[in-house]
Design a protein around this motif. Structure first.
Motif, PDB file in Angstrom:
ATOM      1  N   ALA B 228       0.853  -1.190   0.000  1.00  0.00           N
ATOM      2  CA  ALA B 228       0.000   0.000   0.000  1.00  0.00           C
ATOM      3  C   ALA B 228       0.889   1.239   0.000  1.00  0.00           C
ATOM      4  O   ALA B 228       1.944   1.254   0.635  1.00  0.00           O
ATOM      5  N   THR B 229       0.454   2.248  -0.748  1.00  0.00           N
ATOM      6  CA  THR B 229       1.249   3.474  -0.853  1.00  0.00           C
ATOM      7  C   THR B 229       0.687   4.555   0.072  1.00  0.00           C
ATOM      8  O   THR B 229      -0.455   4.460   0.522  1.00  0.00           O
ATOM      9  N   GLY B 230       1.489   5.565   0.341  1.00  0.00           N
ATOM     10  CA  GLY B 230       1.012   6.729   1.092  1.00  0.00           C
ATOM     11  C   GLY B 230       0.624   6.390   2.514  1.00  0.00           C
ATOM     12  O   GLY B 230      -0.298   6.988   3.080  1.00  0.00           O
ATOM     13  N   ILE B 231       1.284   5.383   3.078  1.00  0.00           N
ATOM     14  CA  ILE B 231       0.960   4.989   4.448  1.00  0.00           C
ATOM     15  C   ILE B 231       2.298   4.704   5.137  1.00  0.00           C
ATOM     16  O   ILE B 231       3.209   4.143   4.514  1.00  0.00           O
ATOM     17  N   SER B 232       2.416   5.173   6.363  1.00  0.00           N
ATOM     18  CA  SER B 232       3.717   5.036   7.037  1.00  0.00           C
ATOM     19  C   SER B 232       3.952   3.578   7.425  1.00  0.00           C
ATOM     20  O   SER B 232       2.994   2.817   7.627  1.00  0.00           O
ATOM     21  N   PRO B 233       5.224   3.177   7.527  1.00  0.00           N
ATOM     22  CA  PRO B 233       5.521   1.809   7.965  1.00  0.00           C
ATOM     23  C   PRO B 233       4.896   1.510   9.328  1.00  0.00           C
ATOM     24  O   PRO B 233       4.451   0.388   9.570  1.00  0.00           O
ATOM     25  N   GLU B 234       4.804   2.520  10.192  1.00  0.00           N
ATOM     26  CA  GLU B 234       4.235   2.287  11.526  1.00  0.00           C
ATOM     27  C   GLU B 234       2.743   1.958  11.432  1.00  0.00           C
ATOM     28  O   GLU B 234       2.245   1.057  12.107  1.00  0.00           O
ATOM     29  N   THR B 235       2.038   2.721  10.574  1.00  0.00           N
ATOM     30  CA  THR B 235       0.605   2.462  10.434  1.00  0.00           C
ATOM     31  C   THR B 235       0.371   1.097   9.785  1.00  0.00           C
ATOM     32  O   THR B 235      -0.531   0.355  10.188  1.00  0.00           O
ATOM     33  N   ALA B 236       1.203   0.768   8.783  1.00  0.00           N
ATOM     34  CA  ALA B 236       1.084  -0.549   8.145  1.00  0.00           C
ATOM     35  C   ALA B 236       1.303  -1.645   9.179  1.00  0.00           C
ATOM     36  O   ALA B 236       0.550  -2.639   9.230  1.00  0.00           O
ATOM     37  N   ALA B 237       2.307  -1.457  10.038  1.00  0.00           N
ATOM     38  CA  ALA B 237       2.582  -2.468  11.067  1.00  0.00           C
ATOM     39  C   ALA B 237       1.426  -2.559  12.050  1.00  0.00           C
ATOM     40  O   ALA B 237       1.066  -3.652  12.509  1.00  0.00           O
ATOM     41  N   SER B 238       0.813  -1.413  12.353  1.00  0.00           N
ATOM     42  CA  SER B 238      -0.296  -1.468  13.319  1.00  0.00           C
ATOM     43  C   SER B 238      -1.509  -2.149  12.689  1.00  0.00           C
ATOM     44  O   SER B 238      -2.257  -2.839  13.388  1.00  0.00           O
ATOM     45  N   ALA B 239      -1.694  -1.999  11.385  1.00  0.00           N
ATOM     46  CA  ALA B 239      -2.793  -2.695  10.692  1.00  0.00           C
ATOM     47  C   ALA B 239      -2.588  -4.209  10.806  1.00  0.00           C
ATOM     48  O   ALA B 239      -3.533  -4.963  11.085  1.00  0.00           O
ATOM     49  N   ILE B 240      -1.365  -4.645  10.604  1.00  0.00           N
ATOM     50  CA  ILE B 240      -1.078  -6.081  10.689  1.00  0.00           C
ATOM     51  C   ILE B 240      -1.228  -6.580  12.124  1.00  0.00           C
ATOM     52  O   ILE B 240      -1.757  -7.661  12.374  1.00  0.00           O
ATOM     53  N   ALA B 241      -0.830  -5.737  13.085  1.00  0.00           N
ATOM     54  CA  ALA B 241      -0.988  -6.122  14.490  1.00  0.00           C
ATOM     55  C   ALA B 241      -2.465  -6.267  14.856  1.00  0.00           C
ATOM     56  O   ALA B 241      -2.853  -7.162  15.622  1.00  0.00           O
ATOM     57  N   ILE B 242      -3.301  -5.400  14.278  1.00  0.00           N
ATOM     58  CA  ILE B 242      -4.755  -5.499  14.508  1.00  0.00           C
ATOM     59  C   ILE B 242      -5.287  -6.825  13.965  1.00  0.00           C
ATOM     60  O   ILE B 242      -6.052  -7.529  14.631  1.00  0.00           O
ATOM     61  N   ALA B 243      -4.862  -7.181  12.752  1.00  0.00           N
ATOM     62  CA  ALA B 243      -5.314  -8.443  12.160  1.00  0.00           C
ATOM     63  C   ALA B 243      -4.898  -9.616  13.042  1.00  0.00           C
ATOM     64  O   ALA B 243      -5.654 -10.572  13.243  1.00  0.00           O
TER      65      ALA B 243
END
Lengths: 365, 365
Positions: B228-243
């Motif tokens: 995904a573009t335009g999203i910080s690595p931290e937010t991407a990591a938090s999305a995966i942590a939520i899953a």
């Protein structure tokens, strides 16, 4: 046969129910084709992934005719199809590769004569139909050399080395082959074995995968590495050009493999053709993940009259394919746990020695 | 059910005969598994690639019982399986994902309550069972908001926007839904839609593919881009942590997708969960070529109790997946000719508007 338009939703007929037929069927399904597999054995691996199946002998004319009439195009997974079978099929549906390509490649004598006729080098060879032929052939070819059945050989079956030294028990040797027509081939002192896996379309377009380097154990392919190492770009290009000349001369439609020996003489290296496989080939299994189009998808495209796909390697990575022979497949669970290992198993019930049970591919960045 | 050892040669039962079931079946075949598909429609795409099929209704208890007894493990391709169906299956064979995971995710109210209960943000929501509920919900949630059926919605079906402006014809709106239990959800002003596709094993191991960015047209997924573009690595990591928290809380076994909205407020960005799909997911189709293990192969590994595969992207390349909706699939021949385009067609006969006919994946070095 008049040309039919083959499109997604059409039915591809596959003669032969082994792992090659199975992987062609899987590739066909990925393009939305239906698949009908014809094979004699109830436990044929390809039956498990086909929407329709015919279980019958390869010489069952009635079953063959019904099968050919039920499909839109026919291909096969192995070259040892009887001539009559190919003719029955070809009379009722487009058959690719053609019965004539099959006829050339299913007899080692016809095949080598054909290749030499194109000015392409093979091992020297002589036909043997009698004891006298045997002596004359040995005289002409010398030793070491390899005695082979002209037809129905695979994975080293139907062949025997004649060593450079020692006595030769002519009648004992010939008795081993039970009177089958034979060919004596000069032994090629090769440095490595390579193969070209390529596709040709009815319109003459041609796409080769990168040159494969093959390592055999006990006459069975063990490892394929791509691109082949220790070979100059010029020699690799000439190997591919040879495969194209062969495919053009056969007016070939589908994927074929040309097995070659790399021979080094001082500074110079050259390839000598060993044999042609008029079908998808074990040394092309790496293409499932390793190329932008797999050999199976490419074969489906060619036999359906569709545009050939891009044969470049995925991301330009090197690729290694290891066969799982016999009980090597028992390690499946451990292989599944290896990072980046792509495991393929063919759904064969029994781990018999020498039986190809699956393979593992790895892309190397 | 007692644990059975699932190994190559075992039979995977798949409930549902669409493209997801078909692609699970193809992945299972690649591991040497046999497949048995249960679906009501004669022309189910997954039937074409399965060694065994049962054509029966999802509430045919006798057929379900026979099916479950004939297989070694059962999974499904969609979440709208009746509870009783799941219970009949689970009593006779291991069912993954479990009936309880299914129960949580097949009702939007239960699902959102469950997610909020984990401290994970969703849109605000209220249940609606009557006209009075409707008024109260609208009062609490405000406008714009989205009215949805609690069950059986997909691809924008069973939902309706309540706009910020204009009169609201309450009884006309409620009549559209024919008395089905509803939920009103606050509209989330999202910047983009993303999803996490991930697998969890019975032993708690977890493997997520890279975050997917999804573009919908007419409520149907059109394009997925990874990462995904335009999203910080931290937010991407938090999305995966939520899953992962969701999968852990469900004691989930198999692949699941968590659809999320990316919301930007000034400098900060965060994700809000939209819904959970307890199955392989359209936004994970890119993994067939784009990841070292496809979501289908990963799902098979998880439901069979095998080690999860490497979820990294192939060669670290970017990936784009385009759905072929309706007559877009008519361009198949032109797509086949595009270098590097991986075409997948699902074997559906008719090009109906809005129908997912196939998809095309491209790896971008």
């Amino acid at each position: 046969m008049s040309a039919r338009l083959i499109e997604p939703g059409s039915t591809l007929g596959i003669v032969g129910g082994g792992q090659l037929g199975r992987m062609i069927a899987l590739a066909a399904a990925d393009y939305g084709l239906k698949v009908h597999v014809f094979a004699p054995d109830a436990d044929s691996p390809a039956f498990d992934v086909a929407g329709a199946t015919t279980r019958a002998a390869y010489d069952d004319a009635e079953a063959l005719a019904r099968f050919a009439e039920a499909v839109d195009v026919v291909t096969y997974e192995f070259e040892n199809i009887p001539r009559e079978t190919a003719e029955i099929l070809a009379a009722r549906a487009p058959l690719h590769p053609s019965a004539s390509a099959l006829a050339v490649t299913q007899d080692r004598l016809t095949e080598k004569s054909f290749i030499n006729g194109l000015g392409i080098p093979t091992a020297p060879f002589r036909a043997i139909d009698s004891g006298d032929d045997f002596d004359r052939a040995l005289e002409a070819i010398g030793r070491p050399s390899v005695l082979k059945t002209r037809r129905f050989g695979y994975d080293g079956k139907g062949q025997r080395m004649i060593r450079a030294e020692g006595a030769i028990e002519r009648s004992a040797i010939m008795a081993e082959f039970g009177g089958a027509p034979l060919i004596l081939e000069g032994f090629v002192p090769f440095e490595r074995e390579v193969s070209v896996v390529a596709a040709r379309s009815a319109d003459g377009s041609f796409a080769a995968f990168d040159l494969c380097e093959n390592e055999h154990r006990d006459h069975i392919l063990a490892v394929t590495r791509v691109p082949a190492t220790g070979i100059s770009p010029e020699t690799a290009a000439s190997a591919i050009a040879i495969a194209r000349r062969i495919a053009d001369a056969l007016d070939y439609v589908g994927v074929l493999a040309v097995e070659m020996f790399l021979v080094r003489e001082g500074e110079s290296e050259r390839v000598v053709v060993n044999e042609i496989a008029p079908r998808v080939h074990n040394s092309g299994h790496w293409t499932i993940e390793g190329a932008l189009t797999s050999q199976f998808a490419q074969h489906v495209r060619a036999v359906c009259g569709w545009p050939l796909g891009d044969a470049a390697r995925t991301g330009g990575m090197r690729v290694e394919m290891h066969n799982l022979i016999g009980d090597e497949a028992e390690g499946w669970r451990e292989i599944l746990a290896r990072p980046g290992a792509h495991l393929h198993l063919y759904g064969k019930g029994e781990f018999r020695p020498g039986r190809k049970m699956g393979h593992v591919t790895r892309l190397i960045p």
